[in-house]
Design an enzyme around this catalytic site. Sequence first.
Site, PDB file in Angstrom:
ATOM      1  N   LYS A   1      80.412   8.377  78.111  1.00 47.06           N
ATOM      2  CA  LYS A   1      80.269   7.644  76.857  1.00 47.06           C
ATOM      3  C   LYS A   1      78.764   6.929  76.943  1.00 47.06           C
ATOM      4  O   LYS A   1      77.994   6.330  76.066  1.00 47.06           O
ATOM      5  CB  LYS A   1      80.963   6.661  76.291  1.00 47.06           C
TER       6      LYS A   1
ATOM      7  N   LYS B   1      80.516   0.116  81.624  1.00 46.31           N
ATOM      8  CA  LYS B   1      81.699   0.884  80.952  1.00 46.31           C
ATOM      9  C   LYS B   1      82.660   1.189  82.081  1.00 46.31           C
ATOM     10  O   LYS B   1      82.133   1.643  83.159  1.00 46.31           O
ATOM     11  CB  LYS B   1      80.974   2.224  80.581  1.00 46.31           C
TER      12      LYS B   1
ATOM     13  N   SER C   1      85.304   8.328  81.003  1.00 44.54           N
ATOM     14  CA  SER C   1      84.768   7.965  79.726  1.00 44.54           C
ATOM     15  C   SER C   1      83.258   7.306  80.046  1.00 44.54           C
ATOM     16  O   SER C   1      82.628   6.710  79.262  1.00 44.54           O
ATOM     17  CB  SER C   1      85.392   6.920  79.240  1.00 44.54           C
TER      18      SER C   1
ATOM     19  N   SER D   1      86.662   2.558  73.744  1.00 43.85           N
ATOM     20  CA  SER D   1      86.489   3.772  74.209  1.00 43.85           C
ATOM     21  C   SER D   1      87.237   4.893  73.417  1.00 43.85           C
ATOM     22  O   SER D   1      87.731   5.558  74.039  1.00 43.85           O
ATOM     23  CB  SER D   1      87.033   3.821  75.768  1.00 43.85           C
TER      24      SER D   1
END
Length: 518
Positions: free
Chosen positions: A53, A212, A50, A110
């Site tokens: 992202k 993140k 992720s 997420s």
Amino acid sequence: MRLRLYGFIAAAILLAVAGRAAATPSLVIDVATGDVLYENEATQPWYPASLTKLMTVYVALSAVRDHQISLDTPLVVSRRAASMPPSKMGFKPGTEVTLGNALKMLMVKSPNDIAITIAEGIAGSVEAFADDMNAAAGRLGMTQSHFVNPNGLHNPDHYSSAHDLAVLGRAIYLTFPQYADLFDIGAIRVGGQIIRNHNNMLGRYPGVDGMKTGFTCNAGFNLVASATRGNRHYIAVVLGAPNAQTRLVRTAVLFDRAFTGIDHPQPMEAEAASGGTPEDMHNSACRRRGHGVAVFQAETDRLEEPLQTQSQRPQSPLGLFNASALAQETPVALRIAMMPEPSFDPEPVGIGPVAGYNGPIAGPRAPHTPVGTPLLADVNPIAATPANEPSEDTPDASDDHDAAKVAATDEGDSDTPHPAKAEKPAKAKHAKAGKAKAYHEVAAKPAHGKHRLAKESKAKKSRIAAHTSKTKSAKLSKSKLAKAKVAKSKTSKTASKKIKSKKLAAKSHPKHAASSDN
């Protein structure tokens, strides 16, 4: 002598294990200058999970800057988006969510379905958005990256590196400083549910303000973290940790080394694309985790050794759990694992358009066509679902779960979950209205649960009874037919015997034969 030999062999094995641990990719850079303070295997290809992202956000904010779309533009959740595995918001196809709210959900929860919704809303299709991601990576000098989707779900052709992810993080802060708060949201409130950020550095390490996390079994536990103290702003990247806790401590150690001056800045060199295949972390992250933790921790201990000699102020017991007090203390890594879960004021987000909005709606359409182009025929807005009903198909993977449970959700990019906190009960009349509404909704739906089973059972019994009755009737008919045949046969034989008898009698008495034949 033999014991000494065994001891030597054991020491050699430990050294070999520690040496292999050094292959875990990591990097620390100065945001202002781009200089590198620490790096290890920074160009090694890696599955970003992720962390992908971050590039999704970069492309989305670039589209806002270029007036292709606005943060208030409603995005339509498509069937493709709704079909994504967890982590997800679970909105029904046709639900609308603004780009601004979608980005907040993306950075905190997420959700993979929202990443697809953003991609289709901006570029028209996932594939077109992936082209935009790769074009942006090329412009930023991310030569070790290739993207095929906006959420980071595993794909052998989807990879990056610690170097490229640090370049991306720095570009976001320098290009879009007005959106820096997007990466510092500790929690969001969606209706009656509070969802916490997976980034466990927030609220624990002094000065951490983003960015993140990412996890799949193939990638391990990844993190791009940002920390600011005074005029110093650093980004740390850690890839392939065996669990969230070891990732937390390793990142804290790297920041400690940067802020205490142990690692000195060196100019970042332009990195050429490196060959090789990303390492698959499935065994160490989701199966035999004990070995992976031991190896990773051995390298963390080595990095932490210089910090042990750093002078520290005497610390009060309360200061141990006070992030602001810890800002003056180094190294924080020695205490960060003992800190309690921080408390955040949740950022409210929701679904549906902004009040009074009358602009275009974005969603799946012809690739790279402008927002406002008619959507695909199979995506039509429907009535918005309640904002307090986000759901997941399966729970997130917990850092404390066994290997089987973690492996079951390895595609969901799920870090350690945080339980939702329910709001206070609604007032009585609203509660009654809700019950009435629920009653009508249930009445309108097909039977389910034990009622459905009862109906199915009753229907099944009826079918069985009918079949049995039909079978019995068939058997009875066959039986009657057989008896009739037997009776007919007996009658026929009797008649035959009488005729034969008459013929014999006729031969014996001729004068009676004529009258008998007439």
